[in-house]
Design an enzyme around this catalytic site. Structure first.
Site, short mmCIF file in Angstrom:
data_model
loop_
_atom_site.label_atom_id
_atom_site.label_comp_id
_atom_site.label_asym_id
_atom_site.label_seq_id
_atom_site.Cartn_x
_atom_site.Cartn_y
_atom_site.Cartn_z
N ASP A 171 0.86 -1.18 0.00
CA ASP A 171 0.00 0.00 0.00
C ASP A 171 0.90 1.24 0.00
O ASP A 171 1.84 1.33 0.81
CB ASP A 171 -0.89 0.03 1.24
N ASP A 226 -15.30 -3.96 0.20
CA ASP A 226 -14.73 -3.60 1.49
C ASP A 226 -15.87 -3.52 2.49
O ASP A 226 -16.79 -2.70 2.33
CB ASP A 226 -13.99 -2.27 1.39
#
Length: 249
Positions: free
Chosen positions: A8, A134
């Site tokens: 990330d 998500d």
């Protein structure tokens, strides 16, 4: 089940967020280029790269990311700020192996339909496009996990399947960044609902024991990030696991 290491990136730094909160950031003193080279030199085939700036609509990371991505032979699964069909096509044409779509697929009711018409046969959709789901307490979140969708989780999965999208990246936000174990209950619900989906598990994986637990279910692959950077899972263990999975096919 294949293990995909995650990177990330926020402000050109490798980071991990806790529960998707940009105010709870852990930064790591290694560059993206160094980390990708480490994975590749240890025989890892895939890498999962998320542009956290892009997820918030800030595309200042993109040139930096793509200058590095172009240098690797790894298969890149890429997400963060993919807001148009043109961007999906651009990423695939540039050599990205899989593109993750999330926010736009939730907020634009015609996006997946149009993407399906532009890009898909059923196999192609499944191989090239990953739909991000998500989830926090069975509520779908988007825009860097800052907004909530009224769409019910299983209804959204059904819509995607009807349009030819079969590969889902499911992140249990409540587990993410905590190293407290994976969201097994959530994945079981998804697979009970649609046993044939290609599911990529993400969030909370802290050890090889968590990997072994996930492997008991029909999960295609899992994404591992913080556990690598915090030393709970070694790259050598990932390599050995993935080799074992390949030879057992």
């Amino acid at each position: 089940m294949y293990i995909i290491p995650a990177v990330d990136v926020l402000d050109q730094k490798i980071v991990r967020l806790r529960e998707g909160d940009y105010n709870q950031v852990t930064k790591y003193e290694v560059s993206l280029e160094e980390q990708i080279e480490l994975y590749q030199s240890n025989g890892t085939e895939y890498v999962h790269i998320i542009d956290l700036n892009g997820a918030k609509g800030d595309f200042s990371n993109q040139k930096y990311l793509f200058d590095i991505i172009k240098k690797t032979d790894m298969k890149v699964q890429y997400g963060g700020g993919v807001r148009s069909i043109e961007k999906v096509k651009e990423l695939l044409d540039s050599g990205i192996h899989r593109v993750i779509v999330g926010t736009q697929a939730i907020t634009n009711p015609t996006f997946l339909q149009e993407l399906s018409e532009e890009l898909c046969g059923k196999t192609k959709c499944s191989d090239q496009v990953v739909v991000a789901i998500d989830v926090l307490d069975e509520v779908i979140k988007y825009s860097g996990w800052m907004e909530s969708s009224p769409i019910k989780l299983m209804d959204y999965v059904d819509k995607c399947l009807q349009l030819g999208f079969f590969r889902f990246l499911c992140t249990d936000i409540d587990k993410d960044g905590k190293l407290g174990g994976a969201g097994v209950d959530l994945y079981k619900k998804l697979l009970n609902h649609s046993p044939f989906i290609k599911l990529i598990a993400s969030g909370g994986i802290s050890s090889m024991a968590d990997i072994e637990e996930l492997n008991e279910f029909k999960i295609e692959s899992c994404v591992v990030g913080k556990a690598i950077y915090e030393g709970h899972i070694s790259i050598e263990e990932i390599k050995n696991w993935n080799l074992q999975m390949l030879t057992s096919l």
